[in-house]
Design a protein around this motif. Sequence first.
Motif, PDB file in Angstrom:
ATOM      1  N   ILE A 124      -5.505  23.715 -18.481  1.00 16.75           N
ATOM      2  CA  ILE A 124      -6.263  24.863 -17.969  1.00 16.75           C
ATOM      3  C   ILE A 124      -7.395  25.217 -18.926  1.00 16.75           C
ATOM      4  O   ILE A 124      -8.547  25.405 -18.523  1.00 16.75           O
ATOM      5  N   VAL A 125      -7.087  25.304 -20.200  1.00 15.79           N
ATOM      6  CA  VAL A 125      -8.087  25.746 -21.174  1.00 15.79           C
ATOM      7  C   VAL A 125      -9.111  24.650 -21.462  1.00 15.79           C
ATOM      8  O   VAL A 125     -10.308  24.927 -21.564  1.00 15.79           O
ATOM      9  N   VAL A 126      -8.677  23.414 -21.583  1.00 21.07           N
ATOM     10  CA  VAL A 126      -9.629  22.311 -21.806  1.00 21.07           C
ATOM     11  C   VAL A 126     -10.648  22.270 -20.676  1.00 21.07           C
ATOM     12  O   VAL A 126     -11.848  22.142 -20.908  1.00 21.07           O
ATOM     13  N   TYR A 127     -10.195  22.405 -19.454  1.00 20.42           N
ATOM     14  CA  TYR A 127     -11.129  22.362 -18.329  1.00 20.42           C
ATOM     15  C   TYR A 127     -12.027  23.595 -18.258  1.00 20.42           C
ATOM     16  O   TYR A 127     -13.147  23.513 -17.754  1.00 20.42           O
ATOM     17  N   GLU A 128     -11.589  24.721 -18.790  1.00 15.91           N
ATOM     18  CA  GLU A 128     -12.488  25.881 -18.878  1.00 15.91           C
ATOM     19  C   GLU A 128     -13.602  25.595 -19.873  1.00 15.91           C
ATOM     20  O   GLU A 128     -14.773  25.892 -19.618  1.00 15.91           O
ATOM     21  N   VAL A 129     -13.252  25.029 -21.015  1.00 17.57           N
ATOM     22  CA  VAL A 129     -14.280  24.653 -21.998  1.00 17.57           C
ATOM     23  C   VAL A 129     -15.260  23.670 -21.358  1.00 17.57           C
ATOM     24  O   VAL A 129     -16.477  23.835 -21.451  1.00 17.57           O
ATOM     25  N   LEU A 130     -14.734  22.660 -20.705  1.00 16.51           N
ATOM     26  CA  LEU A 130     -15.593  21.657 -20.069  1.00 16.51           C
ATOM     27  C   LEU A 130     -16.441  22.247 -18.949  1.00 16.51           C
ATOM     28  O   LEU A 130     -17.599  21.864 -18.771  1.00 16.51           O
ATOM     29  N   ARG A 131     -15.879  23.176 -18.188  1.00 15.13           N
ATOM     30  CA  ARG A 131     -16.653  23.829 -17.120  1.00 15.13           C
ATOM     31  C   ARG A 131     -17.859  24.534 -17.710  1.00 15.13           C
ATOM     32  O   ARG A 131     -18.978  24.402 -17.213  1.00 15.13           O
ATOM     33  N   GLN A 132     -17.631  25.262 -18.820  1.00  9.95           N
ATOM     34  CA  GLN A 132     -18.744  25.967 -19.458  1.00  9.95           C
ATOM     35  C   GLN A 132     -19.772  24.992 -20.035  1.00  9.95           C
ATOM     36  O   GLN A 132     -20.914  25.364 -20.255  1.00  9.95           O
ATOM     37  N   ARG A 133     -19.369  23.768 -20.279  1.00 12.04           N
ATOM     38  CA  ARG A 133     -20.274  22.747 -20.824  1.00 12.04           C
ATOM     39  C   ARG A 133     -20.739  21.779 -19.735  1.00 12.04           C
ATOM     40  O   ARG A 133     -21.193  20.689 -20.025  1.00 12.04           O
ATOM     41  N   ASN A 134     -20.610  22.201 -18.492  1.00 11.94           N
ATOM     42  CA  ASN A 134     -20.990  21.413 -17.323  1.00 11.94           C
ATOM     43  C   ASN A 134     -20.317  20.039 -17.314  1.00 11.94           C
ATOM     44  O   ASN A 134     -20.910  19.046 -16.924  1.00 11.94           O
ATOM     45  N   TYR A 135     -19.083  19.972 -17.784  1.00  5.83           N
ATOM     46  CA  TYR A 135     -18.285  18.753 -17.798  1.00  5.83           C
ATOM     47  C   TYR A 135     -19.019  17.609 -18.500  1.00  5.83           C
ATOM     48  O   TYR A 135     -18.996  16.466 -18.063  1.00  5.83           O
ATOM     49  N   ASP A 136     -19.651  17.936 -19.606  1.00  6.09           N
ATOM     50  CA  ASP A 136     -20.450  16.980 -20.385  1.00  6.09           C
ATOM     51  C   ASP A 136     -19.682  15.677 -20.638  1.00  6.09           C
ATOM     52  O   ASP A 136     -18.587  15.689 -21.178  1.00  6.09           O
ATOM     53  N   GLY A 137     -20.268  14.571 -20.219  1.00  4.00           N
ATOM     54  CA  GLY A 137     -19.691  13.257 -20.449  1.00  4.00           C
ATOM     55  C   GLY A 137     -18.649  12.815 -19.441  1.00  4.00           C
ATOM     56  O   GLY A 137     -18.094  11.726 -19.570  1.00  4.00           O
ATOM     57  N   LEU A 138     -18.359  13.646 -18.443  1.00  2.00           N
ATOM     58  CA  LEU A 138     -17.346  13.290 -17.445  1.00  2.00           C
ATOM     59  C   LEU A 138     -18.007  12.879 -16.132  1.00  2.00           C
ATOM     60  O   LEU A 138     -19.134  13.274 -15.835  1.00  2.00           O
ATOM     61  N   PHE A 139     -17.291  12.103 -15.350  1.00  2.00           N
ATOM     62  CA  PHE A 139     -17.800  11.619 -14.068  1.00  2.00           C
ATOM     63  C   PHE A 139     -17.551  12.658 -12.981  1.00  2.00           C
ATOM     64  O   PHE A 139     -16.464  13.205 -12.879  1.00  2.00           O
ATOM     65  N   PHE A 140     -18.558  12.878 -12.155  1.00  2.00           N
ATOM     66  CA  PHE A 140     -18.410  13.778 -11.012  1.00  2.00           C
ATOM     67  C   PHE A 140     -17.949  13.009  -9.770  1.00  2.00           C
ATOM     68  O   PHE A 140     -17.570  13.600  -8.776  1.00  2.00           O
TER      69      PHE A 140
END
Length: 154
Positions: A124-140
């Motif tokens: 939950i928390v990791v994905y909140e951090v990533l959400r705020q960072r626009n999922y930097d480096g992850l595939f959409f």
Amino acid sequence: MRTCVATNTRLHLIEPLGFSMDSKILKRCGVNYIDKLEYYVYKNYEEFVEKNKDKGRFYFFTRYGHKPHTSFDYSNLNEDVYLIFGKESTGIPKEILRPNIYNCARIPMTDKVRALNLSNCCAIVVYEVLRQRNYDGLFFEEPHKDKNFIMIED
């Protein structure tokens, strides 16, 4: 571990661990992606702090936190974020939480449970951090199949 591999997140483990890092045991548990995991193991919390204190900001997740996990700004891509969780059974010791009270957070939930499963909290928390960072480096989009896979009839 799987969440860390899926999100390009480093895992920091502080001993004593509630499980063995023996490769035979991990393999038996189905952790076949351990070779893709960037992880570090520390003898204790003091060693972890000593090796990481100047590298980023620490956030502590506890059922005793007074702010929701979404209340912090994790969006700075130039700053490492350390998300600190305790043992599933006892949480983070008070001696660690007290001096860090302003960086303590709680995942909101009902009064019907004491706490969530540790791996769920981490995700939950990791994905909140990533959400705020626009999922930097992850595939959409799914990288292993044609993007129109759903539309292709069998």
